[in-house]
Motif scaffolding. Sequence first.
Motif, PDB file in Angstrom:
ATOM      1  N   SER A  97       0.828  -1.209   0.000  1.00 24.52           N
ATOM      2  CA  SER A  97       0.000   0.000   0.000  1.00 24.52           C
ATOM      3  C   SER A  97       0.862   1.258   0.000  1.00 24.52           C
ATOM      4  O   SER A  97       0.480   2.277  -0.587  1.00 24.52           O
ATOM      5  CB  SER A  97      -0.982  -0.008   1.171  1.00 24.52           C
ATOM      6  OG  SER A  97      -0.308  -0.023   2.398  1.00 24.52           O
ATOM      7  N   ARG A  99       3.768   1.507  -1.534  1.00 25.40           N
ATOM      8  CA  ARG A  99       4.218   1.639  -2.926  1.00 25.40           C
ATOM      9  C   ARG A  99       3.118   2.217  -3.812  1.00 25.40           C
ATOM     10  O   ARG A  99       3.386   3.027  -4.695  1.00 25.40           O
ATOM     11  CB  ARG A  99       4.661   0.279  -3.470  1.00 25.40           C
ATOM     12  CG  ARG A  99       6.010  -0.160  -2.970  1.00 25.40           C
ATOM     13  CD  ARG A  99       6.404  -1.491  -3.540  1.00 25.40           C
ATOM     14  NE  ARG A  99       7.703  -1.885  -3.041  1.00 25.40           N
ATOM     15  CZ  ARG A  99       8.177  -3.111  -3.143  1.00 25.40           C
ATOM     16  NH1 ARG A  99       7.459  -4.064  -3.721  1.00 25.40           N
ATOM     17  NH2 ARG A  99       9.366  -3.400  -2.668  1.00 25.40           N
ATOM     18  N   GLU A 100       1.896   1.776  -3.584  1.00 30.22           N
ATOM     19  CA  GLU A 100       0.762   2.320  -4.350  1.00 30.22           C
ATOM     20  C   GLU A 100       0.612   3.811  -4.092  1.00 30.22           C
ATOM     21  O   GLU A 100       0.381   4.586  -5.017  1.00 30.22           O
ATOM     22  CB  GLU A 100      -0.531   1.589  -3.975  1.00 30.22           C
ATOM     23  CG  GLU A 100      -0.694   0.245  -4.622  1.00 30.22           C
ATOM     24  CD  GLU A 100      -0.933   0.356  -6.114  1.00 30.22           C
ATOM     25  OE1 GLU A 100      -1.853   1.075  -6.533  1.00 30.22           O
ATOM     26  OE2 GLU A 100      -0.178  -0.282  -6.868  1.00 30.22           O
ATOM     27  N   THR A 101       0.748   4.214  -2.836  1.00 27.75           N
ATOM     28  CA  THR A 101       0.639   5.637  -2.495  1.00 27.75           C
ATOM     29  C   THR A 101       1.719   6.440  -3.203  1.00 27.75           C
ATOM     30  O   THR A 101       1.444   7.492  -3.787  1.00 27.75           O
ATOM     31  CB  THR A 101       0.744   5.836  -0.973  1.00 27.75           C
ATOM     32  OG1 THR A 101      -0.274   5.071  -0.335  1.00 27.75           O
ATOM     33  CG2 THR A 101       0.602   7.289  -0.590  1.00 27.75           C
ATOM     34  N   LYS A 103       3.273   5.605  -5.905  1.00 33.53           N
ATOM     35  CA  LYS A 103       3.011   5.565  -7.347  1.00 33.53           C
ATOM     36  C   LYS A 103       2.021   6.666  -7.741  1.00 33.53           C
ATOM     37  O   LYS A 103       2.269   7.419  -8.689  1.00 33.53           O
ATOM     38  CB  LYS A 103       2.452   4.198  -7.744  1.00 33.53           C
ATOM     39  CG  LYS A 103       2.125   4.077  -9.217  1.00 33.53           C
ATOM     40  CD  LYS A 103       1.592   2.698  -9.543  1.00 33.53           C
ATOM     41  CE  LYS A 103       0.089   2.760  -9.628  1.00 33.53           C
ATOM     42  NZ  LYS A 103      -0.538   1.526 -10.083  1.00 33.53           N
ATOM     43  N   TYR A 104       0.931   6.771  -6.997  1.00 32.97           N
ATOM     44  CA  TYR A 104      -0.056   7.800  -7.335  1.00 32.97           C
ATOM     45  C   TYR A 104       0.474   9.196  -7.044  1.00 32.97           C
ATOM     46  O   TYR A 104       0.153  10.145  -7.757  1.00 32.97           O
ATOM     47  CB  TYR A 104      -1.381   7.543  -6.603  1.00 32.97           C
ATOM     48  CG  TYR A 104      -2.184   6.471  -7.276  1.00 32.97           C
ATOM     49  CD1 TYR A 104      -2.755   6.679  -8.523  1.00 32.97           C
ATOM     50  CD2 TYR A 104      -2.352   5.225  -6.690  1.00 32.97           C
ATOM     51  CE1 TYR A 104      -3.470   5.689  -9.168  1.00 32.97           C
ATOM     52  CE2 TYR A 104      -3.073   4.224  -7.323  1.00 32.97           C
ATOM     53  CZ  TYR A 104      -3.626   4.469  -8.560  1.00 32.97           C
ATOM     54  OH  TYR A 104      -4.333   3.484  -9.192  1.00 32.97           O
ATOM     55  N   HIS A 141      -7.804   8.084  -6.323  1.00 29.76           N
ATOM     56  CA  HIS A 141      -7.069   6.827  -6.153  1.00 29.76           C
ATOM     57  C   HIS A 141      -6.010   6.958  -5.059  1.00 29.76           C
ATOM     58  O   HIS A 141      -5.849   6.063  -4.229  1.00 29.76           O
ATOM     59  CB  HIS A 141      -6.411   6.388  -7.458  1.00 29.76           C
ATOM     60  CG  HIS A 141      -7.354   5.778  -8.437  1.00 29.76           C
ATOM     61  ND1 HIS A 141      -8.016   4.601  -8.204  1.00 29.76           N
ATOM     62  CD2 HIS A 141      -7.744   6.190  -9.664  1.00 29.76           C
ATOM     63  CE1 HIS A 141      -8.780   4.312  -9.241  1.00 29.76           C
ATOM     64  NE2 HIS A 141      -8.633   5.266 -10.142  1.00 29.76           N
ATOM     65  N   VAL A 145      -5.758   4.714  -1.525  1.00 33.95           N
ATOM     66  CA  VAL A 145      -4.623   3.891  -1.100  1.00 33.95           C
ATOM     67  C   VAL A 145      -3.951   4.470   0.147  1.00 33.95           C
ATOM     68  O   VAL A 145      -3.426   3.713   0.968  1.00 33.95           O
ATOM     69  CB  VAL A 145      -3.608   3.652  -2.238  1.00 33.95           C
ATOM     70  CG1 VAL A 145      -4.217   2.830  -3.342  1.00 33.95           C
ATOM     71  CG2 VAL A 145      -3.022   4.923  -2.767  1.00 33.95           C
ATOM     72  N   ASN A 149      -3.494   2.389   3.588  1.00 32.31           N
ATOM     73  CA  ASN A 149      -2.221   2.300   4.291  1.00 32.31           C
ATOM     74  C   ASN A 149      -2.359   2.724   5.746  1.00 32.31           C
ATOM     75  O   ASN A 149      -1.821   2.075   6.650  1.00 32.31           O
ATOM     76  CB  ASN A 149      -1.171   3.152   3.572  1.00 32.31           C
ATOM     77  CG  ASN A 149       0.208   3.003   4.158  1.00 32.31           C
ATOM     78  OD1 ASN A 149       0.577   3.752   5.058  1.00 32.31           O
ATOM     79  ND2 ASN A 149       0.969   2.052   3.656  1.00 32.31           N
TER      80      ASN A 149
END
Length: 178
Positions: A97, A99-101, A103-104, A141, A145, A149
Amino acid sequence: MSHDIRQDCFKKLQELEFAYFDHRPTGWLISRLTSDCDKLARIIAWGTLDVLWAVCLVFMIAVVMVVLQPLLGLLVLSVVPPLVWVSAVFQKKLLLSSRETRKYNSMITASYAEELQGLRTTKSLVRENENQREFEVLSTHMYGVSIQNALQSAVYIPIVLTLAASRPASPCGVVARM
């Protein structure tokens, strides 16, 4: 150390083919590079020291507990396996989560940079509303995320504290006295 990492990254960017930059927005690259370099420098500088200190401290405390009160020490150390398992499970979830944060976050930064560079084109093609919708999708998005997290972290910490505060039943049925 942070300076050296950034220098190496900049050098690597200079060696890449031009086609690499055709597929990746400049804002995304800058955001990701800055964020990752800072995180890596912090981990290398303080993470190693913290891990070494924590391992030595925990080992010495465990030795002293077992030497002073063997049964009670082993009883207290029986909490370690569930704690390791819970930490391993949550570490994977929190890492994904996080990494997703990131990324966005880099996508939003790239969007900002592209919007600023293409401001005249946006105005001439009357794309303001479309650009705003695209930005709202990205920010929604990222919000989702980020909340995920934070929730994972909010669940993990009480579980660890509960395990640390729990007192397993004594095998003899007697609570050791100090």
